[in-house]
Design a protein around this motif. Structure first.
Motif, PDB file in Angstrom:
ATOM      1  N   ARG A 157       0.816  -1.210  -0.053  1.00  0.00           N
ATOM      2  CA  ARG A 157       0.016  -0.029   0.070  1.00  0.00           C
ATOM      3  C   ARG A 157       0.872   1.221   0.003  1.00  0.00           C
ATOM      4  N   LEU A 158       0.454   2.212  -0.686  1.00  0.00           N
ATOM      5  CA  LEU A 158       0.960   3.622  -0.818  1.00  0.00           C
ATOM      6  C   LEU A 158       0.107   4.321   0.084  1.00  0.00           C
ATOM      7  N   ILE A 159       0.880   4.868   1.215  1.00  0.00           N
ATOM      8  CA  ILE A 159      -0.134   5.603   2.249  1.00  0.00           C
ATOM      9  C   ILE A 159       0.536   7.001   2.308  1.00  0.00           C
ATOM     10  N   ASP A 160      -0.268   7.766   3.290  1.00  0.00           N
ATOM     11  CA  ASP A 160       0.031   9.273   3.394  1.00  0.00           C
ATOM     12  C   ASP A 160      -0.663   9.759   2.053  1.00  0.00           C
ATOM     13  N   LEU A 161      -1.985   9.454   1.952  1.00  0.00           N
ATOM     14  CA  LEU A 161      -2.911  10.178   0.886  1.00  0.00           C
ATOM     15  C   LEU A 161      -3.084  11.509   1.027  1.00  0.00           C
ATOM     16  N   ASP A 162      -3.011  12.135   2.217  1.00  0.00           N
ATOM     17  CA  ASP A 162      -3.398  13.708   2.237  1.00  0.00           C
ATOM     18  C   ASP A 162      -2.170  14.422   1.738  1.00  0.00           C
ATOM     19  N   SER A 163      -1.194  13.791   1.404  1.00  0.00           N
ATOM     20  CA  SER A 163       0.076  14.807   0.599  1.00  0.00           C
ATOM     21  C   SER A 163      -0.232  14.652  -0.814  1.00  0.00           C
ATOM     22  N   LEU A 164      -1.169  14.239  -1.354  1.00  0.00           N
ATOM     23  CA  LEU A 164      -1.498  14.410  -2.700  1.00  0.00           C
ATOM     24  C   LEU A 164      -1.377  15.672  -3.094  1.00  0.00           C
ATOM     25  N   MET A 165      -1.134  16.020  -4.493  1.00  0.00           N
ATOM     26  CA  MET A 165      -1.348  17.157  -5.007  1.00  0.00           C
ATOM     27  C   MET A 165      -1.986  17.136  -6.224  1.00  0.00           C
ATOM     28  N   PRO A 166      -3.011  18.013  -6.613  1.00  0.00           N
ATOM     29  CA  PRO A 166      -3.706  18.029  -8.014  1.00  0.00           C
ATOM     30  C   PRO A 166      -2.838  18.342  -9.087  1.00  0.00           C
ATOM     31  N   LEU A 167      -2.947  17.600 -10.298  1.00  0.00           N
ATOM     32  CA  LEU A 167      -2.202  17.903 -11.395  1.00  0.00           C
ATOM     33  C   LEU A 167      -2.568  19.349 -11.893  1.00  0.00           C
ATOM     34  N   SER A 168      -3.648  19.870 -11.480  1.00  0.00           N
ATOM     35  CA  SER A 168      -4.136  21.095 -12.162  1.00  0.00           C
ATOM     36  C   SER A 168      -3.345  22.258 -11.258  1.00  0.00           C
ATOM     37  N   LEU A 169      -2.659  22.071 -10.248  1.00  0.00           N
ATOM     38  CA  LEU A 169      -2.058  22.881  -9.522  1.00  0.00           C
ATOM     39  C   LEU A 169      -0.567  23.306 -10.207  1.00  0.00           C
ATOM     40  N   SER A 170      -0.389  24.629 -10.879  1.00  0.00           N
ATOM     41  CA  SER A 170       0.926  24.546 -11.233  1.00  0.00           C
ATOM     42  C   SER A 170       2.219  24.540 -10.397  1.00  0.00           C
ATOM     43  N   PHE A 171       3.093  23.911 -11.040  1.00  0.00           N
ATOM     44  CA  PHE A 171       4.200  23.584 -10.098  1.00  0.00           C
ATOM     45  C   PHE A 171       4.902  24.751  -9.641  1.00  0.00           C
ATOM     46  N   LYS A 172       5.026  26.087 -10.389  1.00  0.00           N
ATOM     47  CA  LYS A 172       5.495  27.070  -9.755  1.00  0.00           C
ATOM     48  C   LYS A 172       4.840  27.616  -8.371  1.00  0.00           C
ATOM     49  N   ASP A 173       3.510  27.592  -8.453  1.00  0.00           N
ATOM     50  CA  ASP A 173       2.701  27.905  -7.685  1.00  0.00           C
ATOM     51  C   ASP A 173       3.122  26.936  -6.423  1.00  0.00           C
ATOM     52  N   TYR A 174       3.135  25.716  -6.648  1.00  0.00           N
ATOM     53  CA  TYR A 174       3.658  24.802  -5.666  1.00  0.00           C
ATOM     54  C   TYR A 174       4.632  24.987  -4.762  1.00  0.00           C
ATOM     55  N   LEU A 175       5.587  25.763  -5.547  1.00  0.00           N
ATOM     56  CA  LEU A 175       7.078  25.768  -5.153  1.00  0.00           C
ATOM     57  C   LEU A 175       7.023  27.162  -4.378  1.00  0.00           C
ATOM     58  N   SER A 176       6.241  28.106  -4.539  1.00  0.00           N
ATOM     59  CA  SER A 176       6.084  29.416  -4.072  1.00  0.00           C
ATOM     60  C   SER A 176       5.167  29.610  -2.979  1.00  0.00           C
ATOM     61  N   ASP A 177       4.444  28.606  -2.934  1.00  0.00           N
ATOM     62  CA  ASP A 177       3.671  28.713  -1.657  1.00  0.00           C
ATOM     63  C   ASP A 177       3.683  27.647  -0.655  1.00  0.00           C
ATOM     64  N   SER A 178       4.295  28.012   0.442  1.00  0.00           N
ATOM     65  CA  SER A 178       4.840  27.146   1.275  1.00  0.00           C
ATOM     66  C   SER A 178       3.644  26.511   2.013  1.00  0.00           C
ATOM     67  N   CYS A 179       2.560  27.173   2.040  1.00  0.00           N
ATOM     68  CA  CYS A 179       1.205  26.932   2.800  1.00  0.00           C
ATOM     69  C   CYS A 179       0.668  25.576   2.045  1.00  0.00           C
ATOM     70  N   ARG A 180       0.779  25.489   0.934  1.00  0.00           N
ATOM     71  CA  ARG A 180       0.217  24.562  -0.233  1.00  0.00           C
ATOM     72  C   ARG A 180       1.161  23.291   0.073  1.00  0.00           C
ATOM     73  N   ARG A 181       2.255  23.219   0.502  1.00  0.00           N
ATOM     74  CA  ARG A 181       3.322  22.257   0.560  1.00  0.00           C
ATOM     75  C   ARG A 181       3.296  21.426   1.784  1.00  0.00           C
ATOM     76  N   PRO A 182       2.556  20.209   1.751  1.00  0.00           N
ATOM     77  CA  PRO A 182       3.031  19.453   2.959  1.00  0.00           C
ATOM     78  C   PRO A 182       4.434  19.143   3.334  1.00  0.00           C
ATOM     79  N   ASN A 183       4.466  18.590   4.554  1.00  0.00           N
ATOM     80  CA  ASN A 183       5.929  18.089   4.851  1.00  0.00           C
ATOM     81  C   ASN A 183       6.424  17.021   4.239  1.00  0.00           C
TER      82      ASN A 183
END
Length: 322
Positions: A157-183
């Motif tokens: 099983r691959l667990i920690d499903l709450d760490s998934l990110m939508p493909l629709s989220l711009s990767f630049k936005d993902y990198l620049s917004d620490s609030c969107r990035r899980p640990n």
């Protein structure tokens, strides 16, 4: 609070009174890979219950997984609930099956090369199934791969499903917004990022990052298994050095050439990435497996995955352009 547990099958949902104050949350944080869990007398079993103060970006996926399980290589989810608390605001609660077994980071010293096919096959299938629903798992790590009892890849099983990110989220936005990035552990996929300039970085997708992460993960596992007493944590420079040498040390020459081909495909087409069939073939060749990791990379199933993921990706790229 009242919780409706959808236990699956033909059974009706079971209503329970859940008292969150009786749960030892510090102990429960490790519930998916220890004997711990929360016993619920209404169903006479223990579940792993995870709570979050923030609303995960994976919430739509989790609700979809609750209604229709995404893959046998993901833990079953029985309920999603929200509860307002005076100090922290909304708390999100996720009621998962309590898995029997152990995580790969603990187990890796006890497995050999023969076990790796079912482990990698399970992880590979899980990642493709997640992508089919428009998300990617940004925290691929030994501690998030759960190996249960049995001899089938479906026990992985691959667990920690709450760490998934939508493909629709711009990767630049993902990198620049620490609030969107899980640990998360970014080591496995981040080695492809430094080579991208601004324009191509904006087109880098969760599909490419998932492919990079899986290959790095597979190579790291290979060295853990082959050299258990002399293993060091691979760094991106180590991986590039190993694969750039055109000899058969560690891996066959053909596998190394295929790795370079995949790597070039990711850089050339950061949005769609490389061929998943090639990712499967590389792993099969590197380990010397006699079978591919999954039949999912052939035929109409695989085509459907690409179309579904492509729809999300095109939407994301369209929104990220000025």
């Amino acid at each position: 609070m009242k919780i409706s547990l959808a236990l699956g099958g033909k059974s009706e949902p079971v209503e329970i009174d859940f008292d969150k104050t009786t749960v030892d949350w510090k102990r429960q944080n490790y519930g998916q890979f220890t004997p711990h869990g929360v016993y619920l007398k209404e169903i006479d079993r223990s579940l792993f219950i995870k709570r979050l103060t923030r609303q995960p970006l994976a919430l739509p996926f989790l609700k979809s997984h609750l209604r229709a399980p995404c893959s046998g290589n993901l833990p079953r989810l029985y309920a999603v609930a929200e509860d307002r608390e005076p100090v922290y605001g909304f708390r999100h609660y996720f009621f998962y099956e309590r898995l029997e077994g152990i995580t790969l980071n603990v187990l890796k010293g006890e497995i050999n090369i023969r076990h790796c096919h079912e482990i990698l096959s399970g992880v590979f299938t899980a990642m493709l199934s997640i992508i089919k629903r428009g998300y990617w798992h940004c925290d691929l790590d030994f501690r998030n791969v759960f190996v249960g009892k049995g001899s089938s890849h479906e026990t992985v099983r691959l667990i920690d499903l709450d760490s998934l990110m939508p493909l629709s989220l711009s990767f630049k936005d993902y990198l620049s917004d620490s609030c969107r990035r899980p640990n998360v552990n970014e080591r496995y996929w981040s080695y492809v990022v430094p080579g991208f300039d601004g324009e191509r970085l904006g087109r880098l997708s969760g599909i490419s990052l998932s492919q990079a992460a899986f290959i790095y993960f597979a190579v790291d596992l290979f060295f853990f298994i082959k050299y258990p007493t002399n293993h060091v944590s691979l760094k991106p420079a180590d991986l590039n050095k190993i694969m750039s040498r055109d000899n058969d040390r560690y891996f066959p020459k053909d596998a190394k050439r295929l790795w370079r081909q995949i790597h070039n495909q990711i850089f050339t087409n950061p949005g769609q990435g490389a061929s998943w069939r090639d990712v499967d073939r590389f792993t099969t060749m590197a380990y010397g497996f006699t079978e591919n990791l999954s039949d999912i990379t052939s035929g109409t199933i695989f085509g459907g995955i690409l179309r579904s993921a492509g729809n999300f990706l095109n939407s994301a790229l369209g929104r990220s352009r000025p």
